[in-house]
Design an enzyme around this catalytic site. Structure first.
Site, PDB file in Angstrom:
ATOM      1  N   SER A 313      44.025  34.283  40.039  1.00 41.40           N
ATOM      2  CA  SER A 313      43.501  33.388  41.094  1.00 41.40           C
ATOM      3  C   SER A 313      44.132  32.691  42.027  1.00 41.40           C
ATOM      4  CB  SER A 313      42.494  32.523  40.539  1.00 41.40           C
ATOM      5  OG  SER A 313      41.506  31.794  41.408  1.00 41.40           O
ATOM      6  N   ASP A 324      53.296  39.702  50.701  1.00 38.28           N
ATOM      7  CA  ASP A 324      53.004  39.961  52.307  1.00 38.28           C
ATOM      8  C   ASP A 324      53.964  39.461  53.389  1.00 38.28           C
ATOM      9  OD1 ASP A 324      50.896  41.473  50.939  1.00 38.28           O
ATOM     10  OD2 ASP A 324      49.431  40.293  52.205  1.00 38.28           O
ATOM     11  N   LYS A 338      41.317  38.183  40.612  1.00 37.56           N
ATOM     12  CA  LYS A 338      40.264  37.210  40.844  1.00 37.56           C
ATOM     13  C   LYS A 338      40.478  36.632  42.182  1.00 37.56           C
ATOM     14  CE  LYS A 338      37.844  33.095  39.675  1.00 37.56           C
ATOM     15  NZ  LYS A 338      38.034  32.279  41.008  1.00 37.56           N
TER      16      LYS A 338
END
Length: 427
Positions: A313, A324, A338
């Site tokens: 999470s 990224d 999640k």
């Protein structure tokens, strides 16, 4: 009990578990806070229309059969609560109906502050053991030690089947007294401590400095204090080194998550600009984008983020954003997967619902839900030393001689540092 005043609604990105203890910290609601909106008139065909009478009759019919025919008598209140709890739980694995005690735990966890004695505990082979007396708290000052076994609170024996009762007894109004009976290794007789409860702050960040100016920071969960604690830890490491760090290992292993804003804040510490996370849901405030602000606490020094299957999470938001944006190399094992946001909504009688309201996406637009994030450098399970029976594997995190994944992270970081030096010296 805690006197913390919480917003009416707040967003969580809770992971696969919640740390059990007298000091819980899960997150910081800032931009993620939401106020209850006034009722909206539902459009024709909207899901807010009245429940069809046939469905209401079916529910009433089932309730009546259970009331009259079930083998044991159950009160109407218990039946209604069970029906609501089942309805919410059936939506997904992360939505839940919270009773007042469960809701209070959530409120405590979002602030990291409560009134008690300052002991983190865990069940260990059928007994309740002290994991850690929090620094500066009544328990730590009185001499309670990690590894102690709690036998009784105010002369009421500890029940492992009802640990919440023990937790409640430990908490209370600041300034009030509580007696704790403890068994300690190498002590024949139990020890008794009479402690005065006080406000306790639980922190989720710890740091240490390795050779060559490499910093190590572990975040155990995302709480209200996580971002300022992280910034403080990095400043401490810089002071110890006498200048800027040459690199950093950020350890998110077995970090189950927290409140959305804490994950965004941690990511922002290392990013100069760009999207950190986006989310999409049905409600207007469930659709949002959160971006980084200028300023990198490491001034571009290389980073490695350690993750594993217990990184969930909020941990995945941080790991996904740094991966990224090519700001950090991920080392370890596939994360939990999640990718949803829960909003906690208080109800009129002290209950609350924790309801999934959004799905979130990494800066590249990827959904990690039920997929997880694959590290750049993958650790094979067979390469990991087997922990001793009954040992807590997290106790070795940050202990260089016992932590294979950390050794690999440092090796990866040194390669990145060498590459950066060679590149800067190239003609």
């Amino acid at each position: 009990m805690s006197r913390v005043v919480m917003p009416v609604r707040f967003a969580l990105i809770l992971g696969i578990g919640v740390v059990m203890g007298f000091g819980l910290s899960v997150g910081r609601p800032v931009q993620a806070q939401r106020d209850i909106e006034p009722p909206v008139t539902a459009a024709k065909g909207d899901s807010e229309r009245s429940v069809p009478w046939q469905d209401a009759r079916l529910l009433a019919e089932v309730l009546e059969h259970v009331r009259k025919e079930y083998v044991e008598k159950i009160s109407d209140e218990e039946l209604i609560e069970a029906a609501i709890r089942g309805m919410i739980a059936d939506l997904d694995a992360h939505s839940a109906f919270l009773d007042p005690q469960e809701f209070d735990e959530i409120r405590i966890s979002t602030t990291g502050e409560y009134s008690g004695v300052g002991i983190e505990v865990a069940l260990d082979n059928g007994v309740v053991k002290v994991v850690n007396p929090i620094e500066g708290t009544p328990a730590q000052k009185a001499g309670v030690m990690a590894g102690d076994t709690i036998l009784a609170v105010d002369d009421v024996p500890v029940s492992v089947e009802n640990l919440n009762d023990t937790i409640d007894r430990m908490r209370g109004k600041a300034g009030t007294a509580v007696k704790i009976s403890i068994a300690r290794a190498n002590q024949k007789d139990p020890l008794e401590f009479t402690l005065s409860r006080a406000a306790v702050q639980v922190h989720s960040v710890r740091e240490q400095l390795f050779d060559d100016g490499i910093g190590y920071v572990r975040i155990s969960h995302f709480s209200e204090t996580t971002t300022p604690d992280l910034e403080r830890s990095i400043n401490n490491l810089k002071k110890k080194h006498g200048g800027s760090l040459n690199g950093l290992v950020l350890d998110l292993r077995n970090n189950p998550g927290g409140v959305l804003e804490a994950a965004v804040g941690v990511s922002d510490v290392f990013l100069d600009d760009g999207v950190i996370v986006t989310a999409n849901g049905r409600a207007a405030d469930a659709r949002f984008e959160m971006d980084a602000r200028p300023g990198d606490a490491l001034d571009g020094a290389p980073m490695v983020v350690l993750v594993n299957g217990g990184s969930a999470s909020a941990s995945e938001i941080v790991a996904g954003a740094l991966q990224d944006h090519h700001r950090a190399t991920l080392v370890g094992r596939q994360t939990y997967g999640k990718g949803s946001v829960q909003t906690v909504v208080p109800l009129s009688d002290g209950h609350a619902i924790k309801l999934t309201t959004s799905k979130y996406f990494t800066p590249s637009g990827a959904s990690i839900h039920e997929k997880g994030i694959k590290p750049d450098v993958v650790v094979n399970e067979k390469d990991l030393p087997k922990p001793k029976e009954g040992a807590d594997v997290t106790e070795s995190y940050g202990v260089l001689k016992d932590d294979y994944e950390l050794q690999l992270a440092l090796s990866t970081l040194q390669q990145k540092s060498s590459g950066a030096i060679r590149q800067s010296r190239a003609p």
